[in-house]
Scaffold this active site. Structure first.
Site, PDB file in Angstrom:
ATOM      1  N   ARG A  13       4.044 -12.749  10.026  1.00 44.93           N
ATOM      2  CA  ARG A  13       4.770 -11.493   9.844  1.00 44.93           C
ATOM      3  C   ARG A  13       6.087 -11.553  10.588  1.00 44.93           C
ATOM      4  O   ARG A  13       6.206 -12.248  11.592  1.00 44.93           O
ATOM      5  CB  ARG A  13       3.952 -10.333  10.432  1.00 44.93           C
ATOM      6  CG  ARG A  13       2.797  -9.916   9.590  1.00 44.93           C
ATOM      7  CD  ARG A  13       1.954  -8.903  10.331  1.00 44.93           C
ATOM      8  NE  ARG A  13       2.369  -7.544  10.053  1.00 44.93           N
ATOM      9  CZ  ARG A  13       1.851  -6.813   9.064  1.00 44.93           C
ATOM     10  NH1 ARG A  13       0.943  -7.324   8.267  1.00 44.93           N
ATOM     11  NH2 ARG A  13       2.252  -5.589   8.869  1.00 44.93           N
ATOM     12  N   GLU A  28       0.875  -1.164   0.000  1.00 45.28           N
ATOM     13  CA  GLU A  28       0.000   0.000   0.000  1.00 45.28           C
ATOM     14  C   GLU A  28       0.920   1.223   0.000  1.00 45.28           C
ATOM     15  O   GLU A  28       1.760   1.353   0.897  1.00 45.28           O
ATOM     16  CB  GLU A  28      -0.849  -0.030   1.272  1.00 45.28           C
ATOM     17  CG  GLU A  28      -2.006   0.929   1.242  1.00 45.28           C
ATOM     18  CD  GLU A  28      -2.873   0.792   2.490  1.00 45.28           C
ATOM     19  OE1 GLU A  28      -3.645   1.717   2.752  1.00 45.28           O
ATOM     20  OE2 GLU A  28      -2.776  -0.240   3.199  1.00 45.28           O
ATOM     21  N   LYS A  76       3.833   0.941   9.503  1.00 50.97           N
ATOM     22  CA  LYS A  76       4.051   2.204   8.800  1.00 50.97           C
ATOM     23  C   LYS A  76       3.471   3.377   9.571  1.00 50.97           C
ATOM     24  O   LYS A  76       4.025   4.464   9.560  1.00 50.97           O
ATOM     25  CB  LYS A  76       3.445   2.126   7.398  1.00 50.97           C
ATOM     26  CG  LYS A  76       4.356   1.389   6.434  1.00 50.97           C
ATOM     27  CD  LYS A  76       3.759   1.316   5.059  1.00 50.97           C
ATOM     28  CE  LYS A  76       2.643   0.295   5.033  1.00 50.97           C
ATOM     29  NZ  LYS A  76       2.168   0.003   3.676  1.00 50.97           N
TER      30      LYS A  76
HETATM   31  P1  ATP Z   1       1.979  -1.856   7.964  1.00 51.65           P
HETATM   32  O1  ATP Z   1       1.254  -2.329   9.157  1.00 51.65           O
HETATM   33  O2  ATP Z   1       3.431  -1.640   8.202  1.00 51.65           O
HETATM   34  O3  ATP Z   1       1.317  -0.694   7.280  1.00 51.65           O
HETATM   35  P2  ATP Z   1       0.867  -3.447   5.864  1.00 51.65           P
HETATM   36  O4  ATP Z   1       0.676  -4.909   5.860  1.00 51.65           O
HETATM   37  O5  ATP Z   1      -0.343  -2.599   5.925  1.00 51.65           O
HETATM   38  O6  ATP Z   1       1.937  -3.094   6.968  1.00 51.65           O
HETATM   39  P3  ATP Z   1       1.376  -3.259   3.095  1.00 51.65           P
HETATM   40  O7  ATP Z   1       1.999  -2.158   2.321  1.00 51.65           O
HETATM   41  O8  ATP Z   1      -0.065  -3.529   2.864  1.00 51.65           O
HETATM   42  O9  ATP Z   1       1.687  -2.976   4.623  1.00 51.65           O
HETATM   43  O10 ATP Z   1       2.228  -4.585   2.918  1.00 51.65           O
HETATM   44  C1  ATP Z   1       2.563  -5.168   1.687  1.00 51.65           C
HETATM   45  C2  ATP Z   1       2.852  -6.613   1.926  1.00 51.65           C
HETATM   46  O11 ATP Z   1       3.892  -6.771   2.874  1.00 51.65           O
HETATM   47  C3  ATP Z   1       1.640  -7.335   2.470  1.00 51.65           C
HETATM   48  O12 ATP Z   1       1.484  -8.531   1.740  1.00 51.65           O
HETATM   49  C4  ATP Z   1       1.977  -7.599   3.902  1.00 51.65           C
HETATM   50  O13 ATP Z   1       1.427  -8.803   4.328  1.00 51.65           O
HETATM   51  C5  ATP Z   1       3.502  -7.662   3.885  1.00 51.65           C
HETATM   52  N1  ATP Z   1       4.074  -7.264   5.179  1.00 51.65           N
HETATM   53  C6  ATP Z   1       3.937  -6.075   5.813  1.00 51.65           C
HETATM   54  N2  ATP Z   1       4.573  -6.096   7.004  1.00 51.65           N
HETATM   55  C7  ATP Z   1       5.131  -7.313   7.127  1.00 51.65           C
HETATM   56  C8  ATP Z   1       5.921  -7.963   8.130  1.00 51.65           C
HETATM   57  N3  ATP Z   1       6.259  -7.351   9.262  1.00 51.65           N
HETATM   58  N4  ATP Z   1       6.329  -9.236   7.904  1.00 51.65           N
HETATM   59  C9  ATP Z   1       6.003  -9.861   6.762  1.00 51.65           C
HETATM   60  N5  ATP Z   1       5.273  -9.318   5.786  1.00 51.65           N
HETATM   61  C10 ATP Z   1       4.823  -8.062   5.954  1.00 51.65           C
HETATM   62 MG    MG Z   2      -1.882  -3.235   4.215  1.00 51.74          MG
END
Ligand code: ATP
Ligand code: MG
Length: 559
Positions: A262, A37, A272
């Site tokens: 994760r 995202e 983020k």
């Molecule tokens: P955040 O909580 O940091 O905003 P998010 O999952 O909303 O994380 P995205 O940009 O949607 O962030 O993530 C893109 C991809 O990365 C998704 O498939 C998500 O599952 C993966 N991802 C994000 N954080 C982690 C993590 N700590 N470990 C493994 N995969 C992750």
């Molecule tokens: Mg997300």
């Protein structure tokens, strides 16, 4: 660190079954996607997902798409899209020409929603968000949905008018008609469209209804021909809905969702939202502050793509949440830099050393190896003269037990790659502070070894020639958070900050060969650690080095 490494990758096992003869994707190319995202910079947690998405495709000779998940109109920012691309390329992954935006499928999403309505599988609901919650039921009570039996034609008409902008936000939603009594609340007629009169960063004001992630994501995957949609564990409960969408709209492919845990790392936060907050409140200097767990921060700190990829591969693909010690990330960096970094000398907290029996005005060059692990990296010349800089803590006026470095009448010590010296005394200022250390050298020990083979009892210490040394600023970092788990639910992470996470040293003395040093080259400052020039602030007239990671075996006085 063995316990960190997982030998068996269950995702690979699933895929092997899927593409084997008789498997659901027999004969097909493995096709994955990474769907960030664009509302922030990528962090080390995303690297795990990247390694899984791109790495799995690579392993099976498949392909991986990069798709900006910009379905939600509220938060996206163009700055982040470019940064995400740069970071992924830096890690060494490539999406070829398969770069997409989730929002490019809005028209398709709409068509599929209409298809569901026509099939009697979706209806327009009039519950407010609060009423929706109140009517969700609980484990023993099914949800209540008063608009569930609205005639198909009426829903179709209302949905069209929702799109046309006739209604204000939240007046209506479109809900999938699945199962109000399901044990999985995501299946209790979830909302799949809502009204939001909001500008979209790519679609402008074309839309005022937006699909929910759970509806849009499987459609995006299916339209792109994704075979394996790999995502983190929080989507496990959403998988039944994912499958329901894929089965009930006429998409051309049937992707399979597989979840993994994760990545968590101690002493940092990987969200983020929290990282953005650190930037916006000025706790750090930016997303690329070298203390940040973001890719741009790690890069600026001196992390190499190889070290990060190695880290992610070794951490493995667990099915249960895991928190990895930050020290393991450092271990992976040290291991990489130990192979590749040039060895140089730098003095961070300098005190003058005068070799009293070395002729004034004389100077000579010592030939030193750039990296003993890699003879192919060659040698360079380092000048030596009567006036040198050494670390202030390599001298003590009064030695403590087991201290093997310089003190008056102490043991013979080796100046790395130069000569053997013996400390004869020191000069102090009016406050008793040592301003100059005095020593004599053995002219027969050029290169650092005694001509007669006698045993050298003192330590080997590093130095730089005062005549040719260059000044530098050095930034030493420690954990951003002193608490091991600042990311824990309910914890006030801002109260867990380490007040000493940054130490700035000025007036450091580095050898002349570093005058032109530029990022991303890394150096081992002998006996101190691995350092790299700061990509933003370092310039030839003001060198700035970041400590990427310390050396493991730093000597602690008294031990
Ligand atoms: P955040 O909580 O940091 O905003 P998010 O999952 O909303 O994380 P995205 O940009 O949607 O962030 O993530 C893109 C991809 O990365 C998704 O498939 C998500 O599952 C993966 N991802 C994000 N954080 C982690 C993590 N700590 N470990 C493994 N995969 C992750
Ligand atoms: Mg997300």
């Amino acid at each position: 660190m063995a316990e960190i490494m997982e030998s068996k990758n269950f995702i690979h096992s699933f895929i092997e079954e899927d593409i084997a003869e008789g498997g659901r994707y027999a004969g097909q190319t493995v096709h994955t996607r990474f769907p960030p995202e664009p509302n922030g910079y990528l962090h080390i947690g995303h690297c795990k997902a990247l390694t899984i998405d791109f790495g799995t495709a690579e392993k099976f000779g498949g392909i991986c798409n990069l798709r900006m998940d910009d379905t939600n109109p509220t938060k996206e920012d163009v700055e982040f899209v470019e940064a995400i691309k740069e970071d992924i390329h830096w890690l060494g992954f490539d999406w070829g020409d398969r770069f997409f935006y989730g929002s490019d499928y809005f028209e398709k999403d709409y068509e599929y929603a209409v298809e569901l309505i026509k099939k009697g599988l979706a209806y327009v609901c009039e519950l407010t968000p609060e009423q929706f919650k109140e009517n969700r039921g609980d484990v023993n009570t099914p949800a209540v949905s008063p608009w569930r039996d609205r005639p198909m034609e009426e829903s179709l008409d209302l949905f069209e008018r929702m799109r046309a902008g006739e209604f204000e936000d939240n007046k209506y939603t479109l809900r999938a008609k699945i199962d109000l009594a399901s044990g999985n609340f995501n299946m209790r007629d979830p909302v799949i469209y809502r009204i939001r009169h909001m500008h979209h960063h790519r679609q402008g004001d074309k839309w005022c209804i937006y699909p929910m992630y759970d509806f849009a994501h499987p459609i995006q995957d299916a339209l792109e021909g994704i075979t394996h949609s790999l995502c983190s564990l929080e989507f496990e409960n959403h998988r039944p809905l994912y499958n329901w969408v894929v089965e009930n709209v006429s998409v051309p492919h049937t992707p399979r969702q597989i979840e993994f845990a994760r990545l968590g790392i101690d002493h940092t936060v990987l969200s983020k939202r929290k990282l953005r907050n650190l930037v916006e409140t000025g706790v750090v200097s930016g997303w690329d502050d070298p203390r940040m767990p973001t890719l741009c921060g790690l890069r600026r700190r001196g992390y190499t793509p190889a070290s990060i990829r190695n880290f992610c591969e070794r951490v493995g693909v667990a099915k249960s949440p895991n928190t990895i010690p930050y020290a393991f990330l450092e271990f992976c960096l040290r291991e990489d830099l130990n192979e590749t970094a040039k060895r140089v000398m730098a003095v961070l907290k300098p005190v003058k050393l005068t070799i009293t029996n070395y002729p004034e005005g004389q100077s000579e060059s010592m030939v030193v190896e750039n990296n003993p692990n890699r003879p192919e990296d060659g040698t360079r010349e380092v000048t030596f003269s009567r006036n040198l800089w050494i670390e202030a803590d390599d001298f003590l006026a009064q030695p403590i037990p087991k201290y093997k470095r310089l003190y008056p009448n102490g043991p013979e010590c080796r100046l790395k790659g130069a000569y053997l010296i013996k400390c004869t005394g020191c000069v102090t200022d009016e406050n008793g502070n040592v301003v100059e250390v005095l020593a004599t050298y053995d002219p027969e020990s050029r290169g650092g070894d005694p001509a007669d083979g006698r045993k050298v009892k003192g330590a080997t210490i590093h130095w730089v020639d005062a005549e040719t040394a260059v000044d530098a600023e050095v930034r030493q970092y420690d954990n951003l958070f002193s608490d091991a788990d600042p990311d824990a639910a309910g914890k006030d992470y801002l109260a867990c900050l380490n007040p000493n996470s940054l130490e700035v040293l000025t007036g450091c003395k580095v050898e002349a060969s570093l005058a032109e040093a530029k990022a991303p080259e890394s150096f081992q400052f002998m006996r101190l650690g691995y350092f790299c020039p700061d990509s933003k602030d370092s310039a030839p007239d003001h060198l700035v080095f970041n400590r990427s990671v310390s050396l493991k075996d730093s000597f602690k006085p008294g031990k």
